[in-house]
Design a protein around this motif. Structure first.
Motif, PDB file in Angstrom:
ATOM      1  N   LYS A 158       3.233   4.491  -7.216  1.00 15.46           N
ATOM      2  CA  LYS A 158       2.584   3.783  -8.152  1.00 15.46           C
ATOM      3  C   LYS A 158       2.964   2.787  -9.150  1.00 15.46           C
ATOM      4  O   LYS A 158       2.527   1.869  -9.516  1.00 15.46           O
ATOM      5  CB  LYS A 158       1.883   5.102  -8.866  1.00 15.46           C
ATOM      6  CG  LYS A 158       0.477   5.669  -8.173  1.00 15.46           C
ATOM      7  CD  LYS A 158      -0.538   5.904  -9.195  1.00 15.46           C
ATOM      8  CE  LYS A 158      -1.899   5.907  -8.561  1.00 15.46           C
ATOM      9  NZ  LYS A 158      -2.424   7.254  -8.206  1.00 15.46           N
ATOM     10  N   GLU A 206      -8.400  -0.418  -6.372  1.00 22.11           N
ATOM     11  CA  GLU A 206      -8.885   0.824  -5.930  1.00 22.11           C
ATOM     12  C   GLU A 206      -7.800   1.937  -6.005  1.00 22.11           C
ATOM     13  O   GLU A 206      -8.176   3.032  -6.518  1.00 22.11           O
ATOM     14  CB  GLU A 206      -9.260   0.474  -4.533  1.00 22.11           C
ATOM     15  CG  GLU A 206     -10.596   0.124  -4.339  1.00 22.11           C
ATOM     16  CD  GLU A 206     -10.955  -0.157  -2.757  1.00 22.11           C
ATOM     17  OE1 GLU A 206     -10.381   0.552  -2.008  1.00 22.11           O
ATOM     18  OE2 GLU A 206     -11.586  -1.235  -2.350  1.00 22.11           O
ATOM     19  N   GLU A 207      -6.570   1.454  -5.621  1.00 22.97           N
ATOM     20  CA  GLU A 207      -5.628   2.427  -5.580  1.00 22.97           C
ATOM     21  C   GLU A 207      -5.340   3.178  -6.790  1.00 22.97           C
ATOM     22  O   GLU A 207      -5.026   4.230  -7.111  1.00 22.97           O
ATOM     23  CB  GLU A 207      -4.443   1.890  -4.886  1.00 22.97           C
ATOM     24  CG  GLU A 207      -3.212   2.819  -4.402  1.00 22.97           C
ATOM     25  CD  GLU A 207      -3.373   3.416  -3.022  1.00 22.97           C
ATOM     26  OE1 GLU A 207      -2.660   4.112  -2.644  1.00 22.97           O
ATOM     27  OE2 GLU A 207      -4.387   2.645  -2.493  1.00 22.97           O
ATOM     28  N   LEU A 208      -5.168   2.238  -7.915  1.00 27.68           N
ATOM     29  CA  LEU A 208      -4.829   2.499  -9.219  1.00 27.68           C
ATOM     30  C   LEU A 208      -6.025   2.950 -10.106  1.00 27.68           C
ATOM     31  O   LEU A 208      -5.976   3.265 -11.233  1.00 27.68           O
ATOM     32  CB  LEU A 208      -4.202   1.371 -10.031  1.00 27.68           C
ATOM     33  CG  LEU A 208      -2.932   1.153  -9.424  1.00 27.68           C
ATOM     34  CD1 LEU A 208      -2.389  -0.124 -10.041  1.00 27.68           C
ATOM     35  CD2 LEU A 208      -1.690   2.179  -9.436  1.00 27.68           C
ATOM     36  N   ASP A 209      -7.396   2.974  -9.347  1.00 21.13           N
ATOM     37  CA  ASP A 209      -8.690   3.189 -10.017  1.00 21.13           C
ATOM     38  C   ASP A 209      -8.782   2.189 -11.212  1.00 21.13           C
ATOM     39  O   ASP A 209      -9.129   3.074 -12.473  1.00 21.13           O
ATOM     40  CB  ASP A 209      -8.415   4.846 -10.604  1.00 21.13           C
ATOM     41  CG  ASP A 209      -9.489   5.495 -10.350  1.00 21.13           C
ATOM     42  OD1 ASP A 209     -10.611   4.713  -9.895  1.00 21.13           O
ATOM     43  OD2 ASP A 209      -9.815   6.641 -10.859  1.00 21.13           O
ATOM     44  N   GLN A 257       3.360  -0.391  -7.658  1.00 19.19           N
ATOM     45  CA  GLN A 257       2.211  -1.040  -7.615  1.00 19.19           C
ATOM     46  C   GLN A 257       1.398  -1.695  -8.730  1.00 19.19           C
ATOM     47  O   GLN A 257       1.080  -2.517  -8.991  1.00 19.19           O
ATOM     48  CB  GLN A 257       0.853  -0.174  -7.056  1.00 19.19           C
ATOM     49  CG  GLN A 257       1.322   0.506  -5.321  1.00 19.19           C
ATOM     50  CD  GLN A 257       0.266   1.237  -4.998  1.00 19.19           C
ATOM     51  OE1 GLN A 257      -0.387   2.139  -5.546  1.00 19.19           O
ATOM     52  NE2 GLN A 257       0.124   1.461  -3.638  1.00 19.19           N
ATOM     53  N   MET A 262      -7.161  -4.054  -3.255  1.00 22.54           N
ATOM     54  CA  MET A 262      -6.525  -2.808  -2.742  1.00 22.54           C
ATOM     55  C   MET A 262      -6.022  -1.937  -3.851  1.00 22.54           C
ATOM     56  O   MET A 262      -6.090  -0.870  -4.209  1.00 22.54           O
ATOM     57  CB  MET A 262      -5.630  -3.173  -1.554  1.00 22.54           C
ATOM     58  CG  MET A 262      -5.074  -1.646  -1.030  1.00 22.54           C
ATOM     59  SD  MET A 262      -3.541  -2.171  -0.283  1.00 22.54           S
ATOM     60  CE  MET A 262      -2.150  -2.514  -1.522  1.00 22.54           C
ATOM     61  N   LEU A 263      -5.071  -2.712  -4.579  1.00 18.77           N
ATOM     62  CA  LEU A 263      -4.399  -2.118  -6.075  1.00 18.77           C
ATOM     63  C   LEU A 263      -5.484  -1.569  -6.898  1.00 18.77           C
ATOM     64  O   LEU A 263      -5.274  -0.501  -7.532  1.00 18.77           O
ATOM     65  CB  LEU A 263      -3.441  -3.064  -6.454  1.00 18.77           C
ATOM     66  CG  LEU A 263      -2.144  -3.248  -5.849  1.00 18.77           C
ATOM     67  CD1 LEU A 263      -1.502  -4.318  -6.548  1.00 18.77           C
ATOM     68  CD2 LEU A 263      -1.438  -2.261  -5.441  1.00 18.77           C
ATOM     69  N   ALA A 275       0.857  -1.235   0.109  1.00 21.85           N
ATOM     70  CA  ALA A 275      -0.013   0.108  -0.007  1.00 21.85           C
ATOM     71  C   ALA A 275       0.834   1.354   0.036  1.00 21.85           C
ATOM     72  O   ALA A 275       0.287   2.179  -0.416  1.00 21.85           O
ATOM     73  CB  ALA A 275      -0.865   0.046   1.251  1.00 21.85           C
ATOM     74  N   THR A 276       2.144   1.354   0.837  1.00 24.71           N
ATOM     75  CA  THR A 276       2.804   2.580   0.671  1.00 24.71           C
ATOM     76  C   THR A 276       3.660   2.660  -0.492  1.00 24.71           C
ATOM     77  O   THR A 276       4.549   3.602  -0.313  1.00 24.71           O
ATOM     78  CB  THR A 276       3.520   2.501   1.940  1.00 24.71           C
ATOM     79  OG1 THR A 276       4.251   1.340   2.339  1.00 24.71           O
ATOM     80  CG2 THR A 276       2.720   2.543   3.198  1.00 24.71           C
TER      81      THR A 276
END
Length: 403
Positions: free
Chosen positions: A305, A398-401, A308, A395-396, A301-302
């Motif tokens: 980009k 969401e994170e990367l849309d 990820q 999670m990724l 998570a940290t």
DNA sequence: GTCAATTCACATGAAAGAGACCACGGTCTAGTG
DNA sequence: CTAGACCGTGGTCTCTTTCATGTGAATTGACGA
């Protein structure tokens, strides 16, 4: 939990019987009054450092030992005692503790020196000054009065890995330029071999004395846990065999007491959250899984980009093929992904490095293999359990849309 | 069948560039008395 | 006259790119039995 129920939950939480008496005793930075099974090392250190009380510079010391063998706790314990005596007898002693692994604080020459100066109450800008300027500032602060400074550099091997050993060279020579004060360096290293690739001059002056911290065995870990648990818990809040089980887990991977203590703490937290009054063996299994899971997810998570994106590409590819995937394949998928996400794709050279880093972090498992005519490449598979992988994937996305 | 040469698909190294962040000194500007 | 705004210069540091070199076994093809 519905919002209306929250207050009720809090109330119940407060009134609940708490397993913990003193949670601090299980936290990683806690320094207990007694250090179990480290009498020899404490004695040695004490003898080496005692001259500081008579304004004499002690030898430089190097402490070796794997993680969780009590190096940091021991040195902190000894210096605390030393400081309390020094205060009584008005000996001019200062102890500076610095963990060289901490990013953004002490992982380069400039930052290290700047941080030291800051610890001595001298403001230094985070960047902008020439490095030797910072050295001058540091010198002048130290040399203001007659004093002995114990400089504890934890995880000192990180300094070598990153920059050349110029830092250590400069530090070991610092006494030559000081008129009033004197500096002794106490290095702490996880890696016993790190001395080998060091400048010989630095090596000899840095390791005037060496103290080895062997790994704890299961019995010793049990003692340590029992001691800490005695401080942390009420009576009867541990079921039979809990401490033994924690100790066994930790002894399995090279006697890491820190992990054992963390395991016990997390298990107790789980027990507390479940509303039970005692920590059971099942809680430990659960805690072990949780620690593992949280660790990996937190790391992913940290990450930046780009990292990820690469991780996601690997997960996706592995879902499709099941086989270990190769660098080139990952790179193709990664480029497509970049287009979708709107990221500028990096070169394959960089991806290669990033893959190696992800490997180091334990997110993926990479193995460099030669496939003969088909070249040399890295075979990549995931290091995580299916369940964790799915969480990371989610999670990724969401994170990367990615929808 | 055997053996050396070839070849692939990257790994790994070294060096240099880009860009962010920052301090410092000099210059300009507006406000103050 | 002075405090503050605003450059330009010079420094560190991280992340990348570019260019170069390394690597190890499957494959190839010549060779001899």
């Amino acid at each position: 939990m519905a919002q209306r129920g929250l207050a009720a939950y809090f109330e119940q939480y407060v009134s609940n019987y708490s397993t913990f008496l003193n949670k601090k005793a299980l936290q990683t930075n806690f320094v207990p009054d007694q250090i179990v099974h480290r009498d020899d090392q404490i004695e040695q250190l004490g003898k080496i450092l005692a001259p500081t009380l008579k304004k004499e510079k002690p030898s430089n010391v190097l402490l070796y030992g794997k993680t969780g063998t009590g190096k940091t706790v021991t040195i902190k314990h000894v210096t605390n005692q030393l400081l309390s005596v020094a205060e009584k007898s008005k000996a001019p002693l200062k102890v500076l503790y610095l963990n060289c692994k901490l990013k953004k604080i002490a992982d380069t020459e400039y930052r290290l020196i700047a941080q030291l100066a800051r610890d001595l109450n001298k403001a230094v800008p985070a960047t902008g000054l020439p490095t030797d300027e910072v050295y001058k500032i540091f010198h002048s602060v130290i040399d203001e009065r007659e004093q002995i400074i114990l400089l504890i550099l934890d995880e000192i091997d990180h300094l070598i890995k990153r920059a050349e050993d110029e830092i250590l060279y400069n530090l070991t020579r610092i006494n030559e330029e000081l008129k009033q004060a004197q500096v002794a360096i106490i290095g702490i290293s996880n890696d016993a071999k790190f001395l080998d690739n060091l400048d010989p001059r630095v090596r000899s002056s840095l390791s005037e004395e060496g103290i080895v911290f062997p790994p704890y065995n299961a019995l010793q870990i049990k003692d340590i846990l029992a001691y800490r648990a005695g401080m942390a818990f009420r009576e009867n809040s541990l079921e039979a065999g809990v401490i033994e089980k924690c100790a066994a887990y930790a002894a399995r991977d090279h006697g890491d007491a820190r992990r054992a203590i963390e395991l016990l703490r997390v298990a107790a937290e789980i027990a507390e959250r479940n509303g039970t009054t005692a920590v059971s063996l099942e809680h430990i299994d659960e805690a072990e899984e949780k620690i593992e899971r949280d660790y990996i997810i937190e790391i992913v998570a940290t990450q930046p980009k780009q990292y990820q994106c690469i991780t996601y590409a690997i997960i996706k590819l592995l879902h499709a093929t099941k086989e270990p995937v190769l660098t080139g394949e990952v790179y193709d998928i990664y480029r497509q992904l970049c287009n979708r996400v709107g990221l500028r794709p990096l070169t394959q050279r960089r991806i290669s490095d990033i893959l190696a880093e992800l490997d180091m972090l334990g997110i993926i498992q990479g193995r460099v293999v030669s496939k003969g005519r088909h070249g040399r490449t890295r075979e990549i598979s995931l290091a995580t359990q299916q369940e964790v992988t799915n969480k990371i994937k989610q999670m990724l996305e969401e994170e990367l849309d990615l929808t």
